[in-house]
Design an enzyme around this catalytic site. Structure first.
Site, mmCIF file in Angstrom:
data_model
loop_
_atom_site.group_PDB
_atom_site.id
_atom_site.type_symbol
_atom_site.label_atom_id
_atom_site.label_comp_id
_atom_site.label_asym_id
_atom_site.label_seq_id
_atom_site.Cartn_x
_atom_site.Cartn_y
_atom_site.Cartn_z
ATOM 1 N N SER A 108 61.137 38.431 70.535
ATOM 2 C CA SER A 108 61.188 38.966 71.895
ATOM 3 C C SER A 108 61.927 37.980 72.796
ATOM 4 O O SER A 108 61.911 36.769 72.549
ATOM 5 C CB SER A 108 59.759 39.146 72.405
ATOM 6 O OG SER A 108 59.735 39.155 73.802
ATOM 7 N N SER A 109 62.504 38.500 73.884
ATOM 8 C CA SER A 109 63.238 37.626 74.812
ATOM 9 C C SER A 109 62.309 36.647 75.534
ATOM 10 O O SER A 109 62.795 35.728 76.185
ATOM 11 C CB SER A 109 64.014 38.468 75.830
ATOM 12 O OG SER A 109 63.130 39.298 76.560
ATOM 13 N N CYS A 110 60.995 36.827 75.412
ATOM 14 C CA CYS A 110 60.082 35.886 76.079
ATOM 15 C C CYS A 110 60.026 34.536 75.372
ATOM 16 O O CYS A 110 59.359 33.621 75.850
ATOM 17 C CB CYS A 110 58.691 36.473 76.229
ATOM 18 S SG CYS A 110 57.812 36.563 74.677
ATOM 19 N N TYR A 137 52.151 34.307 73.143
ATOM 20 C CA TYR A 137 52.972 35.233 72.346
ATOM 21 C C TYR A 137 54.310 34.567 71.997
ATOM 22 O O TYR A 137 54.781 34.630 70.855
ATOM 23 C CB TYR A 137 53.192 36.501 73.176
ATOM 24 C CG TYR A 137 54.004 37.574 72.519
ATOM 25 C CD1 TYR A 137 53.469 38.341 71.493
ATOM 26 C CD2 TYR A 137 55.298 37.866 72.953
ATOM 27 C CE1 TYR A 137 54.205 39.356 70.909
ATOM 28 C CE2 TYR A 137 56.033 38.878 72.386
ATOM 29 C CZ TYR A 137 55.496 39.628 71.357
ATOM 30 O OH TYR A 137 56.229 40.634 70.782
ATOM 31 N N LYS A 141 56.035 33.702 68.360
ATOM 32 C CA LYS A 141 57.338 34.263 67.974
ATOM 33 C C LYS A 141 58.352 33.165 67.662
ATOM 34 O O LYS A 141 59.214 33.327 66.792
ATOM 35 C CB LYS A 141 57.856 35.187 69.078
ATOM 36 C CG LYS A 141 57.044 36.473 69.197
ATOM 37 C CD LYS A 141 57.186 37.305 67.942
ATOM 38 C CE LYS A 141 56.306 38.505 67.883
ATOM 39 N NZ LYS A 141 56.405 39.228 66.604
ATOM 40 N N HIS A 180 53.713 47.831 78.845
ATOM 41 C CA HIS A 180 54.860 47.194 79.513
ATOM 42 C C HIS A 180 55.245 48.039 80.724
ATOM 43 O O HIS A 180 54.804 49.175 80.870
ATOM 44 C CB HIS A 180 56.045 47.084 78.551
ATOM 45 C CG HIS A 180 55.836 46.079 77.470
ATOM 46 N ND1 HIS A 180 55.404 46.425 76.216
ATOM 47 C CD2 HIS A 180 55.967 44.736 77.463
ATOM 48 C CE1 HIS A 180 55.297 45.330 75.472
ATOM 49 N NE2 HIS A 180 55.627 44.292 76.210
HETATM 50 O O1 GFB Z 1 57.000 44.740 81.178
HETATM 51 P P1 GFB Z 1 56.051 43.768 81.741
HETATM 52 O O2 GFB Z 1 54.596 44.082 81.613
HETATM 53 O O3 GFB Z 1 56.225 42.335 81.123
HETATM 54 O O4 GFB Z 1 56.309 43.589 83.336
HETATM 55 P P2 GFB Z 1 57.305 41.140 81.210
HETATM 56 C C1 GFB Z 1 57.578 43.425 83.890
HETATM 57 C C2 GFB Z 1 57.507 43.309 85.391
HETATM 58 O O5 GFB Z 1 57.085 44.554 85.964
HETATM 59 C C3 GFB Z 1 56.550 42.247 85.978
HETATM 60 C C4 GFB Z 1 56.103 44.338 86.968
HETATM 61 O O6 GFB Z 1 57.196 41.615 87.060
HETATM 62 C C5 GFB Z 1 55.373 43.074 86.463
HETATM 63 O O7 GFB Z 1 54.658 42.449 87.514
HETATM 64 N N1 GFB Z 1 55.251 45.529 87.116
HETATM 65 C C6 GFB Z 1 55.130 46.272 88.245
HETATM 66 C C7 GFB Z 1 54.462 46.099 86.181
HETATM 67 N N2 GFB Z 1 54.261 47.273 88.084
HETATM 68 C C8 GFB Z 1 53.844 47.194 86.779
HETATM 69 C C9 GFB Z 1 52.938 47.998 86.006
HETATM 70 O O8 GFB Z 1 52.357 48.977 86.455
HETATM 71 N N3 GFB Z 1 52.777 47.617 84.699
HETATM 72 C C10 GFB Z 1 53.420 46.535 84.155
HETATM 73 N N4 GFB Z 1 53.202 46.231 82.877
HETATM 74 N N5 GFB Z 1 54.258 45.754 84.890
HETATM 75 C C11 GFB Z 1 56.576 40.854 78.766
HETATM 76 C C12 GFB Z 1 55.745 39.861 78.002
HETATM 77 O O9 GFB Z 1 56.838 40.281 79.974
HETATM 78 O O10 GFB Z 1 57.818 41.087 78.150
HETATM 79 C C13 GFB Z 1 55.659 40.205 76.584
HETATM 80 O O11 GFB Z 1 54.472 39.756 78.606
HETATM 81 C C14 GFB Z 1 56.990 40.608 75.981
HETATM 82 O O12 GFB Z 1 55.179 39.093 75.894
HETATM 83 C C15 GFB Z 1 57.756 41.575 76.869
HETATM 84 O O13 GFB Z 1 57.776 39.488 75.744
HETATM 85 C C16 GFB Z 1 59.139 41.854 76.358
HETATM 86 O O14 GFB Z 1 58.710 41.626 81.047
HETATM 87 O O15 GFB Z 1 57.067 40.298 82.415
#
Ligand code: GFB
Length: 318
Positions: A108-110, A137, A141, A180
């Site tokens: 993952s890009s993280c 995570y 990875k 996500h």
């Molecule tokens: O996709 P996401 O959960 O993870 O959140 P990451 C991306 C952005 O969307 C963050 C915002 O800035 C969240 O605060 N966001 C806004 C929301 N509203 C929402 C909502 O209702 N749900 C969610 N989920 N986010 C993940 C990693 O990071 O990226 C994993 O935690 C993995 O490990 C994945 O690597 C690819 O993009 O921040």
């Protein structure tokens, strides 16, 4: 063209694994091996080893993982590091012991530092501190990709890794807490369109993200299986992995507006600043895999439309 190699897809019921099964079937692979979690616990080393000895796969796609959005990663830190380390060490080691010809490990890009230079190149791995919300995570990875690298260096194994950017598509997790962002927004906005707004989103909407449709990732995995060898990749990327992305990014605020337009939502968005933003930006430089011959096909707008259609057809079950 019939492709008869024995291909084990670990994690075949997940977002990535199910797309890989569809992709490989349509490319003519006739010998796909899958095993549900109820019959094989990938965190149990002895079971994994016995499974590999019985099935003798020739190609392995390691798409099994404990995954989730920013809140799930931030909440279940021990589970994220333990399960992902266990799955990776068990599957990669068993693949080595059973002389698997090709393994593609999904990351993952993280894995990259929170403040990596943008767009992020493969060489930026381990050049700075990680984003705290997903450090467990990311560490798992990074360990997995290093395992692949070092099994190649010590034993000559043809094990390579793919680092996709943020994924979405049919079969995603649409849970409001653990998903996500893209799947979470599809559901939140859908429910607000029916029940009335506002839609409450997390953070402040400024983070930038790059999104890739999972069918494009599955095509990239097929491409890596057939076209990219660890030995030739090592000269370009010593850690033996390739970024897989679209090279375009969108703010979370604009993503919400785009999904709102697609779903016909005309109400307000509010922002819950007690929830984390995560990393401010993680645009990847995917020029290595682009130069080798893969590029994405599904635009973000078309991808969201088809994923929303899938959600509408299946949301009682998700
Ligand atoms: O996709 P996401 O959960 O993870 O959140 P990451 C991306 C952005 O969307 C963050 C915002 O800035 C969240 O605060 N966001 C806004 C929301 N509203 C929402 C909502 O209702 N749900 C969610 N989920 N986010 C993940 C990693 O990071 O990226 C994993 O935690 C993995 O490990 C994945 O690597 C690819 O993009 O921040």
């Amino acid at each position: 063209m019939s492709r008869s190699e024995r291909v084990y897809v670990a994690g075949h019921r997940g977002l990535v694994g199910s797309a890989v099964v569809r992709q490989f079937r349509s490319a003519g692979y006739t010998n796909l091996i899958t095993k549900p979690r109820s019959e094989l616990d990938l965190s149990d080393q002895a079971s994994v080893r016995a499974f590999f000895e019985d099935e003798r796969p020739e190609i392995v796609i390691l798409a099994a993982a404990k995954v989730g959005g920013i809140l799930a990663n931030d909440t279940y830190k021990a589970d994220f590091i333990f399960e992902n380390l266990a799955i990776a060490t068990n599957v990669i080691h068993a693949a080595h012991e059973c002389a698997v010809q090709k393994l593609v490990n999904l990351g993952s890009s993280c894995i990259y530092p929170k403040h990596a230079p943008q767009p992020i190149k493969e060489e930026h791995l381990l050049t700075g501190p990680l984003e705290p919300t997903n450090e467990p995570y990311a560490i798992a990875k990074i360990a997995a990709l290093k395992l692949c690298r070092y099994y190649h260096e010590q034993y000559g194994d043809n094990f390579v890794s793919a680092m996709p950017t943020n994924l979405y598509g049919p079969g995603d997790n649409f849970d409001l807490v653990t998903s996500h962002v893209l799947a979470g927004l599809i559901r939140k906005i859908h429910e607000a369109t029916i029940n009335g707004g506002p839609v409450e989103l997390w953070g402040d909407g400024t983070p930038l993200r790059e999104f890739l449709h999972v069918d494009d990732l599955a095509a990239a995995i097929l491409f890596i299986v057939e076209e990219i060898e660890a030995g030739s990749l090592s000269a370009r990327v010593p850690d033996l992995f390739v970024n897989v992305g679209t090279a375009s990014e969108i703010s979370i605020r604009d993503l919400a507006k785009l999904i709102g337009r697609i779903e016909g939502y005309t109400g307000e968005f509010t922002w819950d600043s007690s929830k984390p933003n995560g990393t401010p930006r993680k645009l990847m430089d995917s020029s290595v895999i682009h130069q080798l011959g893969w590029s994405h096909r599904v635009s973000l707008e078309v991808g969201i439309r088809t994923t929303y259609e899938w959600f509408l057809a299946n949301h009682d079950a998700v």
